[in-house]
Design a protein around this motif. Structure first.
Motif, mmCIF file in Angstrom:
data_model
loop_
_atom_site.group_PDB
_atom_site.id
_atom_site.type_symbol
_atom_site.label_atom_id
_atom_site.label_comp_id
_atom_site.label_asym_id
_atom_site.label_seq_id
_atom_site.Cartn_x
_atom_site.Cartn_y
_atom_site.Cartn_z
ATOM 1 N N ILE A 102 0.843 -1.200 0.000
ATOM 2 C CA ILE A 102 0.000 0.000 0.000
ATOM 3 C C ILE A 102 0.878 1.250 0.000
ATOM 4 C CG2 ILE A 102 -1.751 1.284 1.289
ATOM 5 C CD1 ILE A 102 -2.616 -1.380 2.515
ATOM 6 N N VAL A 103 0.512 2.220 -0.826
ATOM 7 C CA VAL A 103 1.179 3.511 -0.796
ATOM 8 C C VAL A 103 0.238 4.520 -0.147
ATOM 9 C CG1 VAL A 103 0.423 4.193 -3.121
ATOM 10 C CG2 VAL A 103 2.441 5.250 -2.122
ATOM 11 N N VAL A 104 0.791 5.331 0.753
ATOM 12 C CA VAL A 104 0.028 6.398 1.408
ATOM 13 C C VAL A 104 0.715 7.714 1.071
ATOM 14 C CG1 VAL A 104 -0.828 7.333 3.583
ATOM 15 C CG2 VAL A 104 -0.647 4.850 3.291
ATOM 16 N N ASP A 165 -0.888 -2.414 -4.441
ATOM 17 C CA ASP A 165 -2.259 -2.932 -4.518
ATOM 18 C C ASP A 165 -3.293 -1.849 -4.215
ATOM 19 O OD1 ASP A 165 -1.466 -5.758 -4.880
ATOM 20 O OD2 ASP A 165 -0.717 -5.574 -2.827
ATOM 21 N N GLN A 166 -2.947 -0.926 -3.326
ATOM 22 C CA GLN A 166 -3.882 0.125 -2.919
ATOM 23 C C GLN A 166 -3.154 1.457 -2.804
ATOM 24 O OE1 GLN A 166 -5.648 -1.121 0.788
ATOM 25 N NE2 GLN A 166 -6.984 -2.638 -0.165
ATOM 26 N N ILE A 167 -3.895 2.538 -3.070
ATOM 27 C CA ILE A 167 -3.351 3.888 -2.941
ATOM 28 C C ILE A 167 -4.297 4.706 -2.068
ATOM 29 C CG2 ILE A 167 -2.713 6.019 -4.136
ATOM 30 C CD1 ILE A 167 -2.221 4.292 -6.649
ATOM 31 N N TYR A 168 -3.799 5.139 -0.910
ATOM 32 C CA TYR A 168 -4.513 6.122 -0.101
ATOM 33 C C TYR A 168 -3.937 7.488 -0.439
ATOM 34 C CZ TYR A 168 -6.524 2.547 3.071
ATOM 35 O OH TYR A 168 -7.222 1.496 3.628
ATOM 36 N N HIS A 169 -4.724 8.313 -1.105
ATOM 37 C CA HIS A 169 -4.210 9.617 -1.559
ATOM 38 C C HIS A 169 -4.624 10.698 -0.567
ATOM 39 C CE1 HIS A 169 -2.763 12.804 -4.001
ATOM 40 N NE2 HIS A 169 -3.952 13.206 -4.423
ATOM 41 N N LEU A 170 -3.711 11.029 0.347
ATOM 42 C CA LEU A 170 -3.953 12.061 1.355
ATOM 43 C C LEU A 170 -3.116 13.309 1.122
ATOM 44 C CD1 LEU A 170 -4.683 9.221 2.797
ATOM 45 C CD2 LEU A 170 -4.383 10.462 4.918
ATOM 46 N N ALA A 171 -2.203 13.275 0.158
ATOM 47 C CA ALA A 171 -1.255 14.377 -0.013
ATOM 48 C C ALA A 171 -1.965 15.631 -0.497
ATOM 49 C CB ALA A 171 -0.171 13.963 -0.999
ATOM 50 N N CYS A 172 -2.104 16.588 0.406
ATOM 51 C CA CYS A 172 -2.655 17.893 0.064
ATOM 52 C C CYS A 172 -2.672 18.737 1.329
ATOM 53 C CB CYS A 172 -4.081 17.762 -0.482
ATOM 54 S SG CYS A 172 -4.848 19.357 -0.830
ATOM 55 N N PRO A 173 -2.164 19.959 1.286
ATOM 56 C CA PRO A 173 -2.290 20.826 2.466
ATOM 57 C C PRO A 173 -3.767 21.025 2.804
ATOM 58 C CG PRO A 173 -0.775 21.753 0.853
ATOM 59 C CD PRO A 173 -1.463 20.607 0.176
ATOM 60 N N ALA A 174 -4.099 20.868 4.092
ATOM 61 C CA ALA A 174 -5.513 20.872 4.479
ATOM 62 C C ALA A 174 -5.910 22.075 5.317
ATOM 63 C CB ALA A 174 -5.840 19.595 5.251
ATOM 64 N N SER A 175 -4.970 22.912 5.692
ATOM 65 C CA SER A 175 -5.306 24.083 6.505
ATOM 66 C C SER A 175 -5.191 25.341 5.655
ATOM 67 C CB SER A 175 -4.366 24.184 7.708
ATOM 68 O OG SER A 175 -3.052 24.516 7.287
ATOM 69 N N PRO A 176 -5.975 26.367 5.975
ATOM 70 C CA PRO A 176 -5.943 27.593 5.169
ATOM 71 C C PRO A 176 -4.547 28.200 5.040
ATOM 72 C CG PRO A 176 -7.813 27.618 6.670
ATOM 73 C CD PRO A 176 -6.997 26.427 7.048
ATOM 74 N N VAL A 177 -3.773 28.169 6.116
ATOM 75 C CA VAL A 177 -2.429 28.743 6.070
ATOM 76 C C VAL A 177 -1.600 28.080 4.982
ATOM 77 C CG1 VAL A 177 -0.266 28.998 7.354
ATOM 78 C CG2 VAL A 177 -2.460 29.422 8.492
ATOM 79 N N ALA A 196 -2.654 4.426 -10.413
ATOM 80 C CA ALA A 196 -3.652 3.389 -10.138
ATOM 81 C C ALA A 196 -4.085 2.687 -11.420
ATOM 82 C CB ALA A 196 -4.858 4.003 -9.431
ATOM 83 N N LYS A 197 -4.239 3.446 -12.480
ATOM 84 C CA LYS A 197 -4.634 2.852 -13.761
ATOM 85 C C LYS A 197 -3.551 1.939 -14.312
ATOM 86 C CE LYS A 197 -5.768 4.091 -18.537
ATOM 87 N NZ LYS A 197 -5.916 5.207 -19.519
ATOM 88 N N ARG A 198 -2.288 2.371 -14.223
ATOM 89 C CA ARG A 198 -1.192 1.577 -14.802
ATOM 90 C C ARG A 198 -0.982 0.259 -14.071
ATOM 91 N NH1 ARG A 198 1.121 6.760 -15.278
ATOM 92 N NH2 ARG A 198 2.220 6.534 -13.297
ATOM 93 N N VAL A 199 -1.082 0.267 -12.752
ATOM 94 C CA VAL A 199 -0.751 -0.943 -11.987
ATOM 95 C C VAL A 199 -1.991 -1.690 -11.491
ATOM 96 C CG1 VAL A 199 1.438 0.050 -11.274
ATOM 97 C CG2 VAL A 199 -0.551 0.288 -9.778
ATOM 98 N N GLY A 200 -3.183 -1.182 -11.803
ATOM 99 C CA GLY A 200 -4.399 -1.862 -11.392
ATOM 100 C C GLY A 200 -4.673 -1.788 -9.905
ATOM 101 N N ALA A 201 -4.293 -0.682 -9.269
ATOM 102 C CA ALA A 201 -4.480 -0.536 -7.825
ATOM 103 C C ALA A 201 -5.823 0.116 -7.517
ATOM 104 C CB ALA A 201 -3.351 0.312 -7.228
ATOM 105 N N ARG A 202 -6.338 -0.169 -6.324
ATOM 106 C CA ARG A 202 -7.536 0.512 -5.849
ATOM 107 C C ARG A 202 -7.121 1.862 -5.271
ATOM 108 N NH1 ARG A 202 -11.794 -2.627 -2.094
ATOM 109 N NH2 ARG A 202 -12.027 -3.714 -4.093
ATOM 110 N N PHE A 203 -7.906 2.902 -5.592
ATOM 111 C CA PHE A 203 -7.536 4.278 -5.265
ATOM 112 C C PHE A 203 -8.569 4.884 -4.327
ATOM 113 C CE2 PHE A 203 -7.979 8.810 -6.126
ATOM 114 C CZ PHE A 203 -6.674 9.283 -6.045
ATOM 115 N N LEU A 204 -8.111 5.471 -3.208
ATOM 116 C CA LEU A 204 -9.006 6.182 -2.290
ATOM 117 C C LEU A 204 -8.608 7.646 -2.238
ATOM 118 C CD1 LEU A 204 -10.386 5.041 1.120
ATOM 119 C CD2 LEU A 204 -9.409 7.325 0.906
ATOM 120 N N LEU A 205 -9.561 8.506 -2.558
ATOM 121 C CA LEU A 205 -9.349 9.952 -2.499
ATOM 122 C C LEU A 205 -9.898 10.484 -1.189
ATOM 123 C CD1 LEU A 205 -8.707 12.761 -3.810
ATOM 124 C CD2 LEU A 205 -11.091 12.740 -4.611
ATOM 125 N N THR A 206 -9.056 11.203 -0.434
ATOM 126 C CA THR A 206 -9.554 11.897 0.749
ATOM 127 C C THR A 206 -9.968 13.300 0.325
ATOM 128 O OG1 THR A 206 -7.276 12.519 1.320
ATOM 129 C CG2 THR A 206 -8.193 10.574 2.401
#
Length: 423
Positions: A102-104, A165-177, A196-206
């Motif tokens: 899994i990649v996070v 096999d899985q991608i948890y995509h959390l990379a993004c600044p989340a605070s206004p600053v 995800a498309k190239r390797v056939g992984a399941r993708f979760l977008l936060t």
């Protein structure tokens, strides 16, 4: 005449109607019972020796042991059994689980690092991808040296190729600053969807509750389309996440990528950035430093606050489930900003001051999730109340602000369960 002669020793022998190549066994007759056969010729001794050998053999075969391992302190859940087997024993098929790769992205950040803890504990191989803009190596340092943990310094706005096999995509600044300084939603999401498309992984977008903008519907359900200012100061984040959801669904419909979408509401807990401009971290840091807690506007804006362990549980249920979403993941308990300030006062300093300031542009007036869909389809709902989770966050902030190691553990009861957090 000769045929009638009978020579000595050649007398006629009695004949039998049946022939058997083996002599008749004594126990086969009615005359000799089976017990007599066993007692003869030390047969009973050999039976006893056989029983002893069989007993020793089965005694030496290792059996399974159930070992309970407590979770990190900030996860206040019942200890989960981990089945461990000694070498030589056979593992029942029902207990076997193939570890996933899994990649996070953003795995060294606040939520990401807690998610990594749970995945590592479960036995998966985890690759953390982070550029450390808001993340911190200290959040994942306790995993350094583990064979199922890898850390890659990389910005997801640049392509990356991994076999996972899985991608948890959390990379993004989340605070206004931070997101006003470095908005990266769209390009990073596009790159991870391509992976995800190239390797056939399941993708979760936060995604985020910010996709609802300043909502005209309360509480917010997933079918609500939102009320967002597309050119406001927050639009780089609001519209960026809305675009990320669009891209995710387009890859799902057009390229057959398995996707999941979570809309995260306000979350708090240990490892939050101390000065990131979010209301809970602001109030806690200000109260600890003996500074006035800054409330913007009249303080009647409402938010819902979920503890980080509840969010991680929801993300994992969503990833492992069969539903695309989007799903609201948040605590439906609603607090005004003044009520939140009062809870912080009760937890840290009853004499803490409150200071009012002009409200920020496009600040939503109400925010509360409707989590009916998550309850029904994921079997998920938050368990940690604000007054139970906040003291653990305060302990973590106190240690990081003041370097206080004197009281290195804080016991807190959450949801009826007693947990301990290393401070």
């Amino acid at each position: 005449m000769g045929s009638e002669l009978t020579y000595r020793g050649h007398e006629p022998q009695p004949t039998s109607d049946s022939y058997s190549p083996k002599p008749t066994k004594p126990w086969s007759t009615v005359v000799t019972p089976p017990i007599t056969y066993i007692l003869r010729e030390q047969r009973l001794l050999f039976v006893l020796i056989g029983i002893i050998i069989a007993t020793i053999f089965f005694a030496l075969i290792p059996s399974s042991q159930t070992i309970y391992v407590s979770k990190p302190a900030h996860f206040i859940h019942p200890p989960r059994p981990i089945y461990r087997f000694n070498p030589g024993g056979k593992v029942p098929l029902s207990l076997k689980r193939k570890g996933l790769r899994i990649v996070v992205t953003g795995g060294a950040g606040f939520v990401g690092s807690h998610l990594v803890d749970r995945l590592i504990e479960r036995g998966d191989s985890v690759i953390v991808v982070d550029n450390f803009f808001t993340g911190n190596k200290d959040n994942v340092m306790h995993h350094f040296g583990k064979s199922n943990f890898e850390l890659i310094r990389h910005d997801v706005v640049k392509p990356l190729l991994l076999e996972v096999d899985q991608i948890y995509h959390l990379a993004c600044p989340a605070s206004p600053v931070h997101y006003k300084y470095n908005p990266t939603n769209v390009v990073g999401t596009l790159n991870m969807l391509g992976l995800a498309k190239r390797v056939g992984a399941r993708f979760l977008l936060t995604s985020t509750s910010e996709v609802y903008g300043d909502p005209l519907q309360h509480p917010q359900v997933e079918t609500y389309w939102g009320n967002v200012n597309p050119i406001g100061v927050r639009s780089c984040y609001d519209e960026g996440k809305r675009t990320a959801e669009t891209l995710t669904m387009d890859y799902h419909r057009g390229a057959g990528v398995e996707v999941r979408i979570a809309r995260i509401f306000n979350t708090y807990g240990p490892r939050m950035c101390i000065d990131d401009g979010r209301v809970v971290s602001n109030f806690v840091a200000q109260a600890l430093r003996k500074e006035p807690m800054t409330v913007y506007g009249d303080g009647k804006q409402t938010r819902s606050f979920q503890y980080v362990s509840d969010l991680v549980d929801g993300l994992m249920r969503l990833m492992e489930g069969e539903h695309v979403g989007p799903f609201n993941l948040g605590n439906p308990g609603e607090f005004t900003m003044l009520e939140l300030a009062q809870v912080v006062q009760e937890t840290i300093d009853p004499d803490a001051k409150i200071e009012f300031r002009p409200n920020t542009e496009d600040d939503p007036h109400k925010r509360k999730p409707d989590i009916t869909k998550a309850k029904n389809l994921l079997g998920w709902e938050p368990k940690v109340a604000l007054r139970n989770g906040l003291p653990m966050m305060v302990s973590d902030f106190r240690r990081r602000i003041f370097g206080d190691h004197k009281d290195n553990s804080v016991a807190i009861t959450v949801g009826g369960l007693r947990g301990t957090m290393e401070a």
